[in-house]
Design an enzyme around this catalytic site. Structure first.
Site, short mmCIF file in Angstrom:
data_model
loop_
_atom_site.label_atom_id
_atom_site.label_comp_id
_atom_site.label_asym_id
_atom_site.label_seq_id
_atom_site.Cartn_x
_atom_site.Cartn_y
_atom_site.Cartn_z
N HIS A 154 0.82 -1.21 0.00
CA HIS A 154 0.00 0.00 0.00
C HIS A 154 0.86 1.27 0.00
O HIS A 154 0.62 2.20 -0.76
CB HIS A 154 -0.93 0.03 1.22
CG HIS A 154 -1.50 1.38 1.46
ND1 HIS A 154 -2.60 1.82 0.76
CD2 HIS A 154 -1.07 2.42 2.20
CE1 HIS A 154 -2.82 3.07 1.10
NE2 HIS A 154 -1.91 3.45 1.98
N GLU B 171 6.44 -16.78 -27.09
CA GLU B 171 7.44 -16.89 -26.02
C GLU B 171 8.10 -18.26 -26.03
O GLU B 171 8.88 -18.58 -25.15
CB GLU B 171 6.82 -16.55 -24.66
CG GLU B 171 5.51 -17.23 -24.36
CD GLU B 171 4.82 -16.69 -23.12
OE1 GLU B 171 5.44 -16.00 -22.30
OE2 GLU B 171 3.62 -16.99 -22.96
N ASP C 225 10.14 -15.14 -21.25
CA ASP C 225 10.18 -16.58 -21.46
C ASP C 225 10.94 -16.95 -22.74
O ASP C 225 11.67 -17.93 -22.75
CB ASP C 225 8.76 -17.15 -21.52
CG ASP C 225 8.19 -17.37 -20.12
OD1 ASP C 225 8.95 -17.86 -19.27
OD2 ASP C 225 7.03 -17.02 -19.89
N CYS D 154 5.68 -7.60 -24.98
CA CYS D 154 5.30 -7.24 -23.60
C CYS D 154 6.29 -7.77 -22.59
O CYS D 154 6.10 -7.62 -21.40
CB CYS D 154 3.89 -7.71 -23.30
SG CYS D 154 3.70 -9.49 -23.48
C1 PEP Z 1 7.09 -12.92 -20.93
O1 PEP Z 1 7.29 -14.14 -20.83
O2 PEP Z 1 7.87 -12.15 -21.50
C2 PEP Z 1 5.90 -12.31 -20.36
C3 PEP Z 1 5.57 -11.07 -20.61
O3 PEP Z 1 5.15 -13.07 -19.53
P1 PEP Z 1 5.52 -13.38 -18.01
O4 PEP Z 1 6.67 -12.50 -17.62
O5 PEP Z 1 4.27 -13.09 -17.26
O6 PEP Z 1 5.86 -14.83 -18.09
MG MG Z 2 5.73 -15.49 -20.16
#
Ligand code: PEP
Ligand code: MG
Length: 567
Positions: A185, A427, A451, A498
């Site tokens: 928090h 990934e 990943d 991402c």
């Molecule tokens: C990734 O694998 O890059 C990803 C964004 O997923 P996570 O980090 O949640 O495995």
């Molecule tokens: Mg991932």
């Protein structure tokens, strides 16, 4: 110097204000009911007046929304049921008022904390906060009044409660606490107040004296107590540079993410839930590129129902006001476990029963999530993506289940958006290499480098021992990224990223050159990335990327970027 976790970036130098809240010790005593009830009523009145006073002083700084914590406290203190239960205990058990208040409140806290709902868990925190104040009033103890701080200070505390943080005025230049993490928090509040905070510093209460000079380096996560003149000079310069940079970036909040030669990309934020939406918007995010829905499952004691999920997705879509929101379906397994579900024992859980593999097996869980998502689609611009796709068949099977649920909902008369995109995370190297074939079926890709790197290099992303193999700039990884982007474009689809690499300063130029369409990162990285994109030329970055993929080591790639791109 103490080391902690930088929870809200910034650098401050000021005197320490040690927040030592009185220790409340409750002893059960026999009491005269009439006297104890009178004492309780007086203390409860004083508690309400105190909260009103704090709210009044805090209102100079906080928005109505942020002041809501005090309204919740006032409601709690004015709740007739709460008072009635305490009075009943005083009268029936002939105990002292503070013991009755403590007992009743503890029972209520336990009840609220056991509920599987964030709202009720927050209420538990409110009850604790209000009863602490009430018990202090009953025992004649004074709670330090943070609103009275009238010189530049850094607060040092074991932890800060919601009402503590709401009382911080403009003299407070930051805080350092013994406990807490990036999502506690106090950390969230520091970010919204934009004051530096270092949390989880260990025994900082013993290390600091009230009035000591302190340097709070909430960029590196360091706290320097009684610094030398030289250290002060060094950090004054750092603080000035940090503030100037931050201020300069603000002009980019509403700017486009466009290169010098007119190529536009999308810079989006990664979120774990609705609470992160404001941060994305405040930092100029043009969308959400990854909503990690597993938190809905992990912060729970049962698989979230369709209704619970629907509310969560609707809130995020509405919160983003029509900007694109990419929601990833359940990515559980590997290191992410659930309290209420037993995963099979496996030698290599990261290579095992997880994410889409689990969802295609337990279609009941998958269908519930898809229905909630499809129903929420009318509240914004929804994209759905499946994690850990390895084969075209997996993607097509998952998509078919989505289509079935969508058709069922339409048949039930539910309104559904007609522009939902269905894509996948790339990934697993097998998906990257075969990207052009996947792109015939998927509407978009989002590259999960966290990943993708661990699987390409066969190096566990959690293992310190092999962390040297975690190489985003390794040409092998860059080639997989290139194959993914090219595969998408060949079929007229878009490609985003991402994984953490998308927000890295050295990666943005290469990714731009490789043709990445969307970059999704932590909210606080967005403006920096926009500044970079605005300063680069797509044509030049294409040449840079071409060279990068032809090199043989990660070191050579980094060297190339550093030489070619001026910061
Ligand atoms: C990734 O694998 O890059 C990803 C964004 O997923 P996570 O980090 O949640 O495995
Ligand atoms: Mg991932």
């Amino acid at each position: 110097m103490l080391k902690g976790i930088a929870a809200s970036a910034g650098i401050s130098i000021a005197k320490a204000y040690k927040l030592e809240s009185p220790k409340v010790e409750i002893v059960k005593k026999e009491g005269d009911p009439a006297k104890e009830v009178e004492k309780f009523n007086a203390a409860l009145e004083k508690t309400k007046t105190d909260i009103e006073g704090v709210k009044e002083r805090a209102s100079e700084r906080l928005s109505a929304e942020e002041l809501a914590v005090f309204d919740a406290h006032l409601m709690m203190a004015g709740d007739p049921e709460f008072a009635a239960q305490i009075i009943a205990m005083i009268e029936n058990d002939k105990v002292n008022a503070e013991f009755a208040a403590d007992t009743v409140a503890s029972q209520m806290v336990a009840m609220f904390e056991s509920m599987d709902n964030d709202y009720f868990r927050e209420r538990a925190a409110d009850i604790k906060d209000v009863t602490y104040r009430l018990k202090c009033n009953l025992l004649g103890l004074t709670i330090p009044d943070l609103t009275s701080i009238n010189e530049d200070s850094i607060i040092v505390a074991y932890d800060l409660t919601p009402s503590d943080t709401a009382q911080l005025n403009h003299f407070v230049k930051g805080f350092a606490t013994s406990i807490g993490g990036k999502t506690s928090h106090s950390a969230i509040m520091a970010n919204s107040l934009e004051i530096p905070a270092v949390v989880g510093c260990g025994d900082i209460m013993s290390a600091v004296n009230h009035g000591d000079t302190m340097i709070l380096d909430a960029v590196e996560g360091n706290v320097i107590i009684n610094p030398t003149e030289e250290e002060i000079k060094e950090y004054e310069a750092k603080a000035k540079a940090f503030a100037e940079e931050k201020e300069a970036l603000k002009v980019l909040v509403n700017a486009k993410s466009v290169t010098k030669d007119g190529h536009e990309v999308e810079l989006a934020g990664n979120i774990g839930g609705f609470k992160d939406v404001e941060g994305v918007l405040k930092n100029g995010g043009e969308g959400v590129g990854l909503f990690r829905t597993e938190f809905l499952y992990m912060d729970n004691d049962h698989f979230p129902t369709e209704e619970e999920q629907f509310e969560a997705y609707k809130a995020v879509l509405e919160g983003m006001g029509g900007k694109r929101v990419v929601v990833r379906t359940l990515d559980i397994g590997g290191d992410k476990k659930l309290k209420y579900f037993t995963f099979p024992e496996e030698m290599n859980p990261f290579l095992g029963y997880r994410a889409i593999r689990l969802c295609l097996d337990r279609t009941d869980i998958f269908r519930t999530q898809l229905r909630a998502l499809i129903r929420a689609s009318v509240y914004g611009k929804l994209c759905i993506m499946f994690p850990m796709i390895a084969t075209v068949k997996e993607f097509c099977d998952a998509k078919a289940i989505y289509e079935e649920e969508k058709a069922k909902l339409i048949a039930e008369g539910v309104k559904v958006a007609d522009d939902i995109q269905v894509g996948m995370m790339v990934e697993i190297p097998a998906a990257a290499v075969n990207a052009d074939n996947f792109a015939k079926h998927a509407d978009f890709f989002s590259i999960g480098t966290n990943d993708l790197i661990q699987y390409s290099m066969a190096a566990d992303r959690m293992s310190e021992n092999v962390s040297y193999l975690y190489q985003p700039y390794n040409p092998s990884v860059l080639r997989l990224i290139k194959m993914t982007i090219d595969g998408a474009h060949k079929e007229g689809k878009w490609a985003g990223m991402c994984g953490a690499m998308a927000g890295e300063e050295n990666a943005v130029p290469i990714l731009l050159g490789l043709g990445l369409d969307e970059f999704s990162m932590s909210a606080t990285q967005i403006l920096n990335a926009r500044k970079m994109v605005n300063s680069l030329s797509k044509a030049e970055m294409e040449k840079l990327a071409e060279e990068a993929v032809s090199l043989s080591t990660a070191e050579e790639v980094l060297e190339l970027v550093k030489n070619r791109v001026s910061k």
